[in-house]
Enzyme design. Structure first.
Site, mmCIF file in Angstrom:
data_model
loop_
_atom_site.group_PDB
_atom_site.id
_atom_site.type_symbol
_atom_site.label_atom_id
_atom_site.label_comp_id
_atom_site.label_asym_id
_atom_site.label_seq_id
_atom_site.Cartn_x
_atom_site.Cartn_y
_atom_site.Cartn_z
ATOM 1 N N CYS A 52 17.699 47.471 81.782
ATOM 2 C CA CYS A 52 18.308 48.591 82.524
ATOM 3 C C CYS A 52 18.007 48.472 84.011
ATOM 4 C CB CYS A 52 17.764 49.910 81.986
ATOM 5 S SG CYS A 52 18.134 51.316 83.044
ATOM 6 N N CYS A 55 15.624 51.380 85.412
ATOM 7 C CA CYS A 55 14.229 51.562 85.007
ATOM 8 C C CYS A 55 13.277 51.044 86.094
ATOM 9 C CB CYS A 55 13.965 50.832 83.680
ATOM 10 S SG CYS A 55 14.422 51.785 82.206
ATOM 11 N N ALA A 61 21.427 44.772 90.859
ATOM 12 C CA ALA A 61 22.481 43.800 91.191
ATOM 13 C C ALA A 61 22.290 43.240 92.592
ATOM 14 C CB ALA A 61 23.851 44.460 91.068
ATOM 15 N N HIS A 121 13.681 56.033 80.446
ATOM 16 C CA HIS A 121 15.040 55.616 80.118
ATOM 17 C C HIS A 121 15.714 56.519 79.082
ATOM 18 C CE1 HIS A 121 18.277 52.659 79.718
ATOM 19 N NE2 HIS A 121 18.192 52.799 78.408
ATOM 20 N N ASN A 166 27.765 61.932 85.643
ATOM 21 C CA ASN A 166 28.576 61.598 84.473
ATOM 22 C C ASN A 166 27.606 61.303 83.350
ATOM 23 O OD1 ASN A 166 31.098 61.671 85.795
ATOM 24 N ND2 ASN A 166 30.815 59.582 86.541
ATOM 25 N N SER A 174 28.034 54.352 82.568
ATOM 26 C CA SER A 174 27.833 52.985 82.119
ATOM 27 C C SER A 174 26.366 52.687 81.853
ATOM 28 C CB SER A 174 28.411 52.007 83.143
ATOM 29 O OG SER A 174 27.943 52.295 84.437
ATOM 30 N N HIS A 177 20.379 55.630 81.153
ATOM 31 C CA HIS A 177 19.228 56.106 81.933
ATOM 32 C C HIS A 177 19.623 57.393 82.677
ATOM 33 C CE1 HIS A 177 15.292 54.940 83.828
ATOM 34 N NE2 HIS A 177 15.654 56.010 84.508
ATOM 35 N N HIS A 179 20.603 59.739 85.138
ATOM 36 C CA HIS A 179 20.851 59.603 86.581
ATOM 37 C C HIS A 179 22.143 60.302 86.969
ATOM 38 C CE1 HIS A 179 23.670 56.579 85.119
ATOM 39 N NE2 HIS A 179 24.216 56.518 86.319
ATOM 40 N N GLN A 181 24.817 60.886 90.725
ATOM 41 C CA GLN A 181 25.249 60.210 91.936
ATOM 42 C C GLN A 181 25.451 61.221 93.051
ATOM 43 O OE1 GLN A 181 28.244 57.096 91.659
ATOM 44 N NE2 GLN A 181 28.308 57.295 89.434
ATOM 45 N N GLU A 195 39.325 74.593 97.034
ATOM 46 C CA GLU A 195 38.445 75.757 96.878
ATOM 47 C C GLU A 195 38.175 76.431 98.223
ATOM 48 O OE1 GLU A 195 35.901 74.535 92.865
ATOM 49 O OE2 GLU A 195 34.842 74.852 94.751
ATOM 50 N N HIS A 294 29.178 72.211 93.992
ATOM 51 C CA HIS A 294 30.073 72.509 95.106
ATOM 52 C C HIS A 294 29.359 73.447 96.068
ATOM 53 C CE1 HIS A 294 34.211 71.389 93.150
ATOM 54 N NE2 HIS A 294 33.555 70.335 93.595
ATOM 55 N N HIS A 311 28.042 76.723 93.749
ATOM 56 C CA HIS A 311 28.335 76.792 92.324
ATOM 57 C C HIS A 311 28.365 75.386 91.743
ATOM 58 C CE1 HIS A 311 32.341 76.328 94.194
ATOM 59 N NE2 HIS A 311 32.730 75.769 93.066
ATOM 60 N N HIS A 313 30.195 73.005 88.461
ATOM 61 C CA HIS A 313 31.147 72.916 87.354
ATOM 62 C C HIS A 313 30.593 71.964 86.305
ATOM 63 C CE1 HIS A 313 34.439 74.808 89.653
ATOM 64 N NE2 HIS A 313 34.033 74.091 90.680
ATOM 65 N N VAL A 329 45.805 64.222 78.351
ATOM 66 C CA VAL A 329 46.657 63.040 78.525
ATOM 67 C C VAL A 329 48.112 63.428 78.795
ATOM 68 C CG1 VAL A 329 45.166 61.340 77.431
ATOM 69 C CG2 VAL A 329 46.559 62.839 75.995
ATOM 70 N N PHE A 331 50.935 65.483 78.011
ATOM 71 C CA PHE A 331 51.428 66.743 78.555
ATOM 72 C C PHE A 331 50.560 67.211 79.722
ATOM 73 C CE2 PHE A 331 51.906 71.284 79.042
ATOM 74 C CZ PHE A 331 53.277 71.366 79.186
HETATM 75 O O1 LIG Z 1 49.739 66.089 70.016
HETATM 76 P P1 LIG Z 1 48.698 65.028 69.705
HETATM 77 O O2 LIG Z 1 49.243 63.644 69.815
HETATM 78 O O3 LIG Z 1 47.993 65.281 68.412
HETATM 79 O O4 LIG Z 1 47.601 65.206 70.838
HETATM 80 C C1 LIG Z 1 47.510 64.508 72.043
HETATM 81 O O5 LIG Z 1 48.504 64.883 72.981
HETATM 82 C C2 LIG Z 1 48.473 66.230 73.453
HETATM 83 C C3 LIG Z 1 49.524 66.378 74.541
HETATM 84 O O6 LIG Z 1 49.272 65.515 75.627
HETATM 85 C C4 LIG Z 1 47.095 66.633 73.952
HETATM 86 O O7 LIG Z 1 47.075 68.007 74.216
HETATM 87 C C5 LIG Z 1 46.011 66.280 72.942
HETATM 88 O O8 LIG Z 1 44.747 66.550 73.489
HETATM 89 C C6 LIG Z 1 46.133 64.797 72.590
HETATM 90 O O9 LIG Z 1 45.147 64.437 71.656
HETATM 91 O O1 LIG Z 2 29.804 54.883 89.363
HETATM 92 P P1 LIG Z 2 29.869 54.579 87.896
HETATM 93 O O2 LIG Z 2 28.942 55.426 87.089
HETATM 94 O O3 LIG Z 2 29.716 53.115 87.605
HETATM 95 O O4 LIG Z 2 31.374 54.933 87.489
HETATM 96 C C1 LIG Z 2 31.822 56.130 86.935
HETATM 97 O O5 LIG Z 2 31.836 57.208 87.867
HETATM 98 C C2 LIG Z 2 32.713 57.081 88.993
HETATM 99 C C3 LIG Z 2 32.688 58.366 89.776
HETATM 100 O O6 LIG Z 2 33.084 59.477 89.002
HETATM 101 C C4 LIG Z 2 34.139 56.726 88.542
HETATM 102 O O7 LIG Z 2 34.916 56.400 89.681
HETATM 103 C C5 LIG Z 2 34.146 55.546 87.579
HETATM 104 O O8 LIG Z 2 35.457 55.332 87.103
HETATM 105 C C6 LIG Z 2 33.214 55.850 86.409
HETATM 106 O O9 LIG Z 2 33.186 54.789 85.498
#
Ligand SMILES: O=P(O)(O)O[C@H]1O[C@H](CO)[C@@H](O)[C@H](O)[C@H]1O
Ligand SMILES: O=P(O)(O)O[C@H]1O[C@H](CO)[C@@H](O)[C@H](O)[C@H]1O
Lengths: 363, 363
Positions: A52, A55, A61, A121, A166, A174, A177, A179, A181, A195, A294, A311, A313, A329, A331
């Site tokens: 890692c 650690c 890198a 870790h 994340n 990825s 550990h 962490h 950013q 906002e 934020h 605040h 999120h 995705v 819709f």
């Molecule tokens: O309707 P599906 O294929 O079960 O579901 C997928 O598409 C929808 C519309 O983009 C989304 O709301 C769902 O989260 C996704 O899993």
């Molecule tokens: O910086 P990381 O942890 O390698 O990368 C992650 O966080 C970033 C910031 O949200 C995103 O842009 C990357 O797509 C995600 O994989």
């Protein structure tokens, strides 16, 4: 409108922070799932992992070797999304040609940091001690103040510091550990800018603060409250998009971490621990999420009438179990975000969960 | 600004369709990846799957049995996100109390459809024949016209039909059988609404169409073009967010599928096949994506001066290989979308790829 049932009828709700809508389909939670399964929780990670790069004592890198850090450890990201000392690029904003109209760009300079929460870790925020988490909050505040001082001397073009985490592979992390950013930029990121515009508009129209008024309302309504202490309130906001999304707000008007006293830092650490414990307990897994702070822009904390309001999120993807997430995705990308349970239903489930004891301690 | 290098310096670009920004970090593509791996392509699916609720002759969740359909097959979604015949909910828009200010909702009625592209369980769009794809375009057009006629008679409250496809488990698709969806709503979804506002504003300011002018510019600039035929142009838009995102536009001003003649339908089928063949050939996998059609609202196609312009968005998540995707998470959700290569770099890679022969046919 007396017969309309918000727990069964499709409707949309308005987000006054970002001026956007979310489609709510509370009757849809029952559909079967045959799609992607998330990787479930594996509790057997070692406290130290020789492979890692976060650690203590390991090589990164860049070739640098991590110190044997005892608590938090901040270093510049070896693969930063923004860089410093670029050639200048000035967009004069004039629209002479079609190209000026459609190919609008701004240069962005900045610096990216990685913040290790702990040398261990295999820890996560809900399983850290409050004192250890207080160190994380202190580290965030220190970084914010340092960069704000740099921005004030105009040595750098910094305007905003976006601190975030994340957590979990489902949210693009990825490395397990613990962490987060911090990306420091010469521009105000779009979501933050939306906002700030909403805050400013609200202050002008109502002579009060948007989040201050929202907190007063949620304290009265009660049905979206997840947690609170003297300094902070956590709700599933009325306009939540992610299934168990939460909004953590300072009850008082604190513009940024620079306004926090020691007690408030401790209470922030404490409420984050409780919230993430609830999250883990919901599906008995290490709950993935993206979360972030934020607060006031770096070049504005000196301003009077600052309409920023501290605040955080939390955007967690899981919907029904440790392995079934919500996908935002088709819709959602082409139309508008859609959710499968109401904010009130999510809040009730989170509020009812144990917040002091992590599920791994019970078994 | 002569020395600024768009292929190496961090910058942000403006999306005039949705009024938003994207952070571009072209130097960042080199970082190593140790996170989630996507499921790679498995070419051994059967043509018929007895467990698939979309295959001909099988029983669905509703208990209904699918017919032995020979080409496309449309049926109402058994788990629709929106429903018809709900109690009325009227928001009078008055702001008397704090609650009116923060808890704004609208009822949404509508109908959701599933569109099977083919009876064969193991096909995907790039591996279907042009004639078969023409059937899909015909089915989309027929559905659009039927619902538009219903909306015109005011028998229903329909305002917009969002046709889309989620392909691949990485994009939340829960069934491999080639299919898309169509959600018909009594509201204009947020993303579509943003575009309509931009179109209207542009028309007013420039007495021309936003996408028409953009097409003229891209045909001149050439470095973001992926594909074109007589009727359609595909580019990686200047403001693309997803690594290999594309925008497919009708070259002429066609407001919706209702304006298409038979030749245009055929050319749409053809260019979709070529584009998705390139996608599959990029990483030699069944390339996941969410895609969808944006066109005129259902209650507006009779209007003169309709500023809608037929186009399709393709949002594919893969970044570096068949198993490594881009996550739009922490910074992207809290700040603004960020990408790791320029639109021009992505366009060049897609333009250079074979578009007639699918990689599975070569091996
Ligand atoms: O309707 P599906 O294929 O079960 O579901 C997928 O598409 C929808 C519309 O983009 C989304 O709301 C769902 O989260 C996704 O899993
Ligand atoms: O910086 P990381 O942890 O390698 O990368 C992650 O966080 C970033 C910031 O949200 C995103 O842009 C990357 O797509 C995600 O994989």
């Amino acid at each position: 409108s007396g017969n309309f049932d918000f727990t069964d009828n499709s409707h949309r709700r308005f987000n006054p922070l970002t001026n956007s809508w979310v489609l709510v389909s509370p009757h849809r939670a029952k559909r079967p799932w045959m799609g992607q399964q998330e990787v479930p929780f594996s509790p057997n990670e070692p406290e130290f992992d020789a492979k890692c790069y976060l650690c203590p004592g390991n090589t990164r890198a860049s070739g640098e070797i991590n110190p044997q850090y005892p608590s938090t450890f901040i270093f510049p990201n070896d693969f930063p999304a923004v860089k410093l000392n670029q050639p200048n690029f000035i967009d004069d904003g004039k629209e002479m040609t079609l190209k000026d109209r459609f190919m609008r760009a701004q240069q962005v300079e900045g610096k990216c940091f990685v913040i290790c929460f702990s040398p261990k870790h295999n820890l996560t925020i809900p399983r850290m001690k409050i004192g250890e988490l207080k160190n994380v909050v202190d580290a965030w505040a220190k970084l914010y103040l340092e960069l704000e001082a740099e921005a004030r001397t105009k040595a750098t073009p910094y305007k905003y510091l976006q601190i975030f985490e994340n957590k979990g592979t489902a949210m693009g992390c990825s490395n397990l550990h613990p962490h987060g950013q911090a990306w420091c930029l010469s521009t105000i990121p779009d979501e933050v800018d939306k906002e700030f515009r909403s805050f400013a508009k609200y202050s002008k129209e109502h002579s009060s603060c948007l989040l201050g008024d929202y907190i007063a309302l949620e304290l009265e309504e009660r049905d979206r409250i997840v947690l609170q202490n003297d300094s902070f309130l956590v709700v599933v906001p009325y306009w939540a998009v992610w299934p168990f999304e939460t909004l953590l707000m300072s009850k008082q008007h604190l513009c940024s971490l620079a306004d926090f006293n020691d007690q408030q830092k401790l209470e922030l650490a404490s409420i984050i621990k409780k919230l993430t414990t609830k999250y883990d307990n919901l599906f008995e897994t290490s709950f993935p999420y993206s979360m972030g702070l934020h607060q006031a822009p770096l070049n504005a904390i000196q301003q009077a009438n600052n309409s920023s309001w501290f605040h955080m999120h939390f955007y967690p993807p899981l919907l029904r179990s440790a392995t079934v997430r919500k996908f935002l995705v088709g819709f959602e990308l082409l139309g508008e975000p859609q959710r499968d349970l109401t904010a009130e239903q999510a809040a009730k489930r989170l509020a009812d969960l144990e917040e002091e004891v992590h599920f791994t301690e019970i078994r």
